[in-house]
Scaffold this active site. Structure first.
Site, PDB file in Angstrom:
ATOM      1  N   GLY A  46      81.065  60.798  28.774  1.00 16.46           N
ATOM      2  CA  GLY A  46      81.200  61.834  29.786  1.00 16.46           C
ATOM      3  C   GLY A  46      80.391  63.058  29.409  1.00 16.46           C
ATOM      4  O   GLY A  46      80.002  63.224  28.254  1.00 16.46           O
ATOM      5  N   GLN A  51      77.958  71.788  29.172  1.00 18.57           N
ATOM      6  CA  GLN A  51      77.362  71.211  27.965  1.00 18.57           C
ATOM      7  C   GLN A  51      75.834  71.165  28.024  1.00 18.57           C
ATOM      8  O   GLN A  51      75.185  70.993  26.995  1.00 18.57           O
ATOM      9  CB  GLN A  51      77.897  69.790  27.727  1.00 18.57           C
ATOM     10  CG  GLN A  51      79.373  69.769  27.351  1.00 18.57           C
ATOM     11  CD  GLN A  51      79.816  68.370  27.026  1.00 18.57           C
ATOM     12  OE1 GLN A  51      80.149  67.596  27.918  1.00 18.57           O
ATOM     13  NE2 GLN A  51      79.799  68.019  25.752  1.00 18.57           N
ATOM     14  N   CYS A  94      82.987  64.585  20.809  1.00 17.05           N
ATOM     15  CA  CYS A  94      82.388  65.391  21.867  1.00 17.05           C
ATOM     16  C   CYS A  94      80.916  65.596  21.525  1.00 17.05           C
ATOM     17  O   CYS A  94      80.587  65.894  20.379  1.00 17.05           O
ATOM     18  CB  CYS A  94      83.108  66.738  21.944  1.00 17.05           C
ATOM     19  SG  CYS A  94      82.406  67.852  23.176  1.00 17.05           S
ATOM     20  N   LEU A  95      80.058  65.439  22.504  1.00 22.90           N
ATOM     21  CA  LEU A  95      78.625  65.601  22.252  1.00 22.90           C
ATOM     22  C   LEU A  95      78.292  67.033  21.830  1.00 22.90           C
ATOM     23  O   LEU A  95      77.253  67.268  21.216  1.00 22.90           O
ATOM     24  CB  LEU A  95      77.823  65.228  23.506  1.00 22.90           C
ATOM     25  CG  LEU A  95      77.913  63.748  23.923  1.00 22.90           C
ATOM     26  CD1 LEU A  95      77.194  63.523  25.247  1.00 22.90           C
ATOM     27  CD2 LEU A  95      77.347  62.832  22.841  1.00 22.90           C
ATOM     28  N   HIS A 136      89.264  65.458  29.129  1.00 21.53           N
ATOM     29  CA  HIS A 136      88.317  66.066  28.182  1.00 21.53           C
ATOM     30  C   HIS A 136      87.232  66.842  28.933  1.00 21.53           C
ATOM     31  O   HIS A 136      86.935  67.991  28.598  1.00 21.53           O
ATOM     32  CB  HIS A 136      87.701  64.963  27.311  1.00 21.53           C
ATOM     33  CG  HIS A 136      86.692  65.436  26.312  1.00 21.53           C
ATOM     34  ND1 HIS A 136      86.885  65.333  24.945  1.00 21.53           N
ATOM     35  CD2 HIS A 136      85.476  66.017  26.479  1.00 21.53           C
ATOM     36  CE1 HIS A 136      85.817  65.853  24.333  1.00 21.53           C
ATOM     37  NE2 HIS A 136      84.948  66.260  25.232  1.00 21.53           N
ATOM     38  N   GLU A 137      86.658  66.210  29.955  1.00 23.95           N
ATOM     39  CA  GLU A 137      85.554  66.861  30.681  1.00 23.95           C
ATOM     40  C   GLU A 137      86.051  68.049  31.511  1.00 23.95           C
ATOM     41  O   GLU A 137      85.366  69.075  31.609  1.00 23.95           O
ATOM     42  CB  GLU A 137      84.810  65.856  31.569  1.00 23.95           C
ATOM     43  CG  GLU A 137      84.172  64.678  30.830  1.00 23.95           C
ATOM     44  CD  GLU A 137      83.360  65.065  29.610  1.00 23.95           C
ATOM     45  OE1 GLU A 137      82.791  66.165  29.566  1.00 23.95           O
ATOM     46  OE2 GLU A 137      83.319  64.264  28.658  1.00 23.95           O
ATOM     47  N   HIS A 140      86.306  71.059  29.484  1.00 27.59           N
ATOM     48  CA  HIS A 140      85.014  71.751  29.305  1.00 27.59           C
ATOM     49  C   HIS A 140      84.786  72.791  30.400  1.00 27.59           C
ATOM     50  O   HIS A 140      84.195  73.835  30.156  1.00 27.59           O
ATOM     51  CB  HIS A 140      83.853  70.751  29.336  1.00 27.59           C
ATOM     52  CG  HIS A 140      83.553  70.115  28.009  1.00 27.59           C
ATOM     53  ND1 HIS A 140      83.207  70.844  26.894  1.00 27.59           N
ATOM     54  CD2 HIS A 140      83.529  68.819  27.616  1.00 27.59           C
ATOM     55  CE1 HIS A 140      82.993  70.018  25.874  1.00 27.59           C
ATOM     56  NE2 HIS A 140      83.184  68.781  26.284  1.00 27.59           N
TER      57      HIS A 140
HETATM   58 NI    NI Z   1      83.070  67.069  25.150  1.00 27.14          NI
END
Ligand code: NI
Length: 167
Positions: A46, A51, A94-95, A136-137, A140
């Site tokens: 995701g 991000q 997480c990226l 999670h997204e 963000h």
């Molecule tokens: Ni993330």
């Protein structure tokens, strides 16, 4: 299409509450295409617009690709959790927090509303990895990162080490 650079902690945009998308124009569609390509390129399940440095309420998710090798791409604009229940533990990464994984408790089931790329309403009820990715997204979009979800013991165990890890 192009691959965007992914902002990592402690980039300020990751801590901001993102703004609602007001119109779906060519520029937004381009951003969505690029976010999708960036997510696959980074092997993420995701990605949220903040991000990639865009403080807008937009997420892309594909948990099926990781699990089954086939596309299960979902794009949601202005996603909102309208109902959630139960509790489920799991390990997340997480990226925007490279090389970091941690156990996080989430709701087991979520019901999310938003709009799709064509401006049509979407309603999604989910469990499992998809439910976890949605939560999670959406975090963000509210400036919330995994490190904000740690319990006090996890925080203590991690103090100092996380910043070193990311230097
Ligand atoms: Ni993330």
């Amino acid at each position: 299409m192009s691959i965007l650079s992914i902002k990592t902690y402690p980039a300020r945009v990751l801590k901001e509450k993102a703004e609602a998308v007001k119109s779906i124009d060519g520029r937004l569609q381009q951003l969505i295409e690029n976010m999708i390509e960036t997510m696959y390129d980074a092997s993420g399940v995701g990605l949220a617009a903040p991000q990639v440095g865009v403080s807008k309420r937009l997420i892309v998710i594909d948990t099926a690709y990781r699990e089954q090798g086939k596309s299960g791409l979902v794009v949601i604009i202005n996603p909102e959790i309208v109902y959630q229940e139960g509790q489920a533990g799991g390990i997340e990464g997480c990226l925007s927090l490279p090389r970091f994984t941690v156990a996080v408790d989430r709701s087991a089931r979520v019901y999310v509303r938003g709009i799709d790329v064509d401006g049509n309403p979407v309603e999604i009820e989910s469990t499992g990895l998809f439910s976890r990715a949605l939560q999670h997204e959406i975090d963000h979009l509210n400036g919330v990162l995994l490190i904000d979800r740690l319990n006090p013991v996890q925080k203590q165990n991690l103090s100092g080490s996380f910043l070193k890890l990311n230097q």
